[in-house]
Scaffold this motif. Structure first.
Motif, short mmCIF file in Angstrom:
data_model
loop_
_atom_site.label_atom_id
_atom_site.label_comp_id
_atom_site.label_asym_id
_atom_site.label_seq_id
_atom_site.Cartn_x
_atom_site.Cartn_y
_atom_site.Cartn_z
N ILE A 237 0.82 -1.19 0.00
CA ILE A 237 0.00 0.00 0.00
C ILE A 237 0.86 1.26 0.00
O ILE A 237 0.56 2.26 -0.66
CB ILE A 237 -0.98 -0.02 1.21
CG1 ILE A 237 -1.94 1.18 1.12
CG2 ILE A 237 -0.21 -0.03 2.50
CD1 ILE A 237 -2.82 1.17 -0.09
N GLN A 238 2.00 1.21 0.73
CA GLN A 238 2.90 2.37 0.75
C GLN A 238 3.51 2.61 -0.63
O GLN A 238 3.66 3.75 -1.06
CB GLN A 238 4.01 2.19 1.79
CG GLN A 238 3.55 2.17 3.23
CD GLN A 238 3.05 0.78 3.63
OE1 GLN A 238 3.10 -0.16 2.83
NE2 GLN A 238 2.59 0.66 4.87
N GLU A 239 3.85 1.53 -1.32
CA GLU A 239 4.42 1.67 -2.65
C GLU A 239 3.38 2.19 -3.64
O GLU A 239 3.71 2.96 -4.56
CB GLU A 239 4.97 0.34 -3.12
CG GLU A 239 6.18 -0.14 -2.31
CD GLU A 239 6.63 -1.52 -2.72
OE1 GLU A 239 7.84 -1.82 -2.56
OE2 GLU A 239 5.79 -2.31 -3.18
N ARG A 240 2.11 1.78 -3.48
CA ARG A 240 1.05 2.29 -4.34
C ARG A 240 0.87 3.80 -4.14
O ARG A 240 0.72 4.55 -5.09
CB ARG A 240 -0.26 1.56 -4.03
CG ARG A 240 -0.26 0.09 -4.45
CD ARG A 240 -1.45 -0.64 -3.81
NE ARG A 240 -1.49 -2.02 -4.24
CZ ARG A 240 -2.34 -2.49 -5.16
NH1 ARG A 240 -3.19 -1.67 -5.74
NH2 ARG A 240 -2.31 -3.77 -5.51
N GLU A 241 0.88 4.22 -2.87
CA GLU A 241 0.75 5.65 -2.59
C GLU A 241 1.93 6.43 -3.15
O GLU A 241 1.78 7.54 -3.68
CB GLU A 241 0.63 5.87 -1.08
CG GLU A 241 -0.64 5.30 -0.48
CD GLU A 241 -0.66 5.43 1.03
OE1 GLU A 241 0.40 5.80 1.60
OE2 GLU A 241 -1.71 5.15 1.63
N GLU A 242 3.11 5.83 -3.04
CA GLU A 242 4.29 6.49 -3.59
C GLU A 242 4.19 6.64 -5.10
O GLU A 242 4.49 7.71 -5.66
CB GLU A 242 5.54 5.68 -3.23
CG GLU A 242 6.83 6.26 -3.80
CD GLU A 242 8.02 5.37 -3.54
OE1 GLU A 242 9.12 5.69 -4.04
OE2 GLU A 242 7.87 4.33 -2.84
N ARG B 208 1.47 12.24 -9.99
CA ARG B 208 0.99 13.62 -9.85
C ARG B 208 2.16 14.60 -9.89
O ARG B 208 2.08 15.69 -10.48
CB ARG B 208 0.22 13.77 -8.54
CG ARG B 208 -1.12 13.08 -8.53
CD ARG B 208 -1.90 13.43 -7.28
NE ARG B 208 -3.21 12.82 -7.28
CZ ARG B 208 -4.27 13.34 -7.89
NH1 ARG B 208 -4.17 14.50 -8.54
NH2 ARG B 208 -5.44 12.73 -7.85
N GLY B 209 3.28 14.23 -9.24
CA GLY B 209 4.44 15.12 -9.24
C GLY B 209 5.02 15.33 -10.62
O GLY B 209 5.45 16.44 -10.97
N LEU B 210 5.04 14.27 -11.44
CA LEU B 210 5.55 14.42 -12.81
C LEU B 210 4.68 15.36 -13.62
O LEU B 210 5.18 16.19 -14.38
CB LEU B 210 5.61 13.05 -13.48
CG LEU B 210 6.69 12.09 -12.96
CD1 LEU B 210 6.57 10.74 -13.65
CD2 LEU B 210 8.07 12.68 -13.17
N VAL B 211 3.37 15.24 -13.47
CA VAL B 211 2.47 16.13 -14.21
C VAL B 211 2.67 17.58 -13.75
O VAL B 211 2.73 18.51 -14.57
CB VAL B 211 1.01 15.69 -14.04
CG1 VAL B 211 0.07 16.71 -14.65
CG2 VAL B 211 0.78 14.32 -14.67
N ILE C 86 5.96 18.86 -15.26
CA ILE C 86 5.82 19.20 -16.68
C ILE C 86 5.10 20.53 -16.84
O ILE C 86 5.48 21.37 -17.65
CB ILE C 86 5.07 18.07 -17.42
CG1 ILE C 86 5.92 16.79 -17.42
CG2 ILE C 86 4.73 18.48 -18.84
CD1 ILE C 86 5.20 15.58 -17.98
N ASP C 87 4.07 20.74 -16.05
CA ASP C 87 3.31 21.98 -16.13
C ASP C 87 4.18 23.17 -15.75
O ASP C 87 4.16 24.21 -16.42
CB ASP C 87 2.10 21.89 -15.20
CG ASP C 87 1.17 23.09 -15.36
OD1 ASP C 87 0.59 23.25 -16.44
OD2 ASP C 87 1.05 23.87 -14.39
N ALA C 88 4.99 23.04 -14.69
CA ALA C 88 5.87 24.14 -14.27
C ALA C 88 6.94 24.41 -15.33
O ALA C 88 7.29 25.56 -15.60
CB ALA C 88 6.52 23.81 -12.93
N THR C 89 7.48 23.34 -15.94
CA THR C 89 8.50 23.52 -16.98
C THR C 89 7.94 24.25 -18.19
O THR C 89 8.58 25.14 -18.76
CB THR C 89 9.06 22.15 -17.41
OG1 THR C 89 9.61 21.49 -16.26
CG2 THR C 89 10.14 22.32 -18.46
N LEU C 90 6.75 23.89 -18.63
CA LEU C 90 6.12 24.56 -19.75
C LEU C 90 5.87 26.03 -19.44
O LEU C 90 6.05 26.90 -20.31
CB LEU C 90 4.81 23.87 -20.11
CG LEU C 90 4.92 22.47 -20.74
CD1 LEU C 90 3.53 21.88 -20.97
CD2 LEU C 90 5.69 22.53 -22.05
#
Length: 284
Positions: free
Chosen positions: A201-206, A212-215, A218-222
């Motif tokens: 469960i901890q790995e799923r949450e990670e 979400r962090g990658l998205v 990407i949004d901040a980089t654009l």
């Protein structure tokens, strides 16, 4: 005796030393450099005024050949700690290579013209002192003034060093950010290869947080790219924010719910029976 010595030193500092600053080696070299610059101006005016009848062109070339060689050479032969620091900073730039090329050509031109001029002098040609005279001209017209001219002021040097440190810090921070991003992506790939059903469960949450962090990254980089395009070119390049994309946010929410749902919902019946047996044994 000690107090008399200190008094003498203080008196020398107040009076500028014995005989004044101009009796020091550097002071005499400064006077020699001024005389050499005056002689260089006279020499190059005599040469250029014979090469062209246009006085303005002759004056322009005289100024270039008088001032440019020593001022550019000063960047290549610093003899002060501040000049050495500035040289180390600028040696990594394209401009420094341009300075080297310009100095080499100007010195080559100076040698060629002086050699032809001295070769036309009967006495020098007969005695075979052409190269020696050319060498003295290069030292007096170029090297001595270059040794005394500082490339920049103290304030400009401080600003150059500060800018170099900021650039170096930015490079290190960028490398650290990229290393963190690579490690995060590698971790997410490893978890994906294991299989969602086999993750704790901890790995799923990670993994859900990584997506979400990658998205968001990407949004901040654009957004940064759009701001830099506007800053450099003046043109506005709009980028639609990924955080405002309802479809994308819906997908992320769905994936997050699937990954982070209750651990009991994904456990096998055998594991549940084993846990019930362990619980009954502990109660007895």
């Amino acid at each position: 005796m000690h107090s008399r010595y200190l008094e003498m030193v203080r008196h020398q500092r107040r009076s500028g030393g014995i005989g004044g600053w101009w009796l020091t080696a550097k002071g005499l070299l400064t006077i020699l450099a001024l005389i050499a610059m005056l002689g260089s101006t006279i020499y190059w005016w005599g040469v250029q005024s014979h090469l062209t009848d246009d006085r303005l062109v002759a004056a322009a070339f005289t100024a270039i050949l008088t001032l440019a060689p020593p001022s550019l050479t000063a960047f290549l032969i610093p003899w002060s700690p501040a000049g050495m620091v500035l040289q180390k900073i600028q040696a990594k730039t394209w401009g420094y290579a341009v300075v080297i090329g310009a100095v080499c050509y100007l010195i080559y031109y100076s040698i060629e013209v002086q050699y032809s001029w001295w070769a036309a002098q009967p006495t020098v040609a007969q005695t075979g002192l052409i190269l020696q005279q050319v060498g003295i001209g290069v030292i007096g017209f170029i090297l001595i003034p270059a040794l005394l001219w500082t490339p920049v002021t103290s304030e400009e040097l401080v600003e150059h060093v500060r800018q170099a440190h900021l650039v170096r810090r930015y490079e290190l921070q960028t490398q650290a950010d990229l290393a963190i991003l690579r490690a995060t992506l590698l971790r997410a790939q490893e978890q994906s290869l294991i299989g969602f059903a086999n993750l704790a469960i901890q790995e799923r949450e990670e993994l859900a947080g990584v997506m979400r962090g990658l998205v968001k990254g990407i949004d901040a980089t654009l957004s940064d790219v759009g701001a830099q395009v506007k800053l450099v070119s003046g043109a506005t390049k709009p980028f639609a924010s990924l955080n405002d994309n309802d479809d994308l946010q819906g997908y992320l929410d769905y994936i997050s719910e699937c990954l982070t749902m209750n651990a009991l919902a994904v456990r096998s019946p055998g594991e549940e029976e084993a846990d019930e047996g362990d619980t009954g044994g502990r109660e007895r």
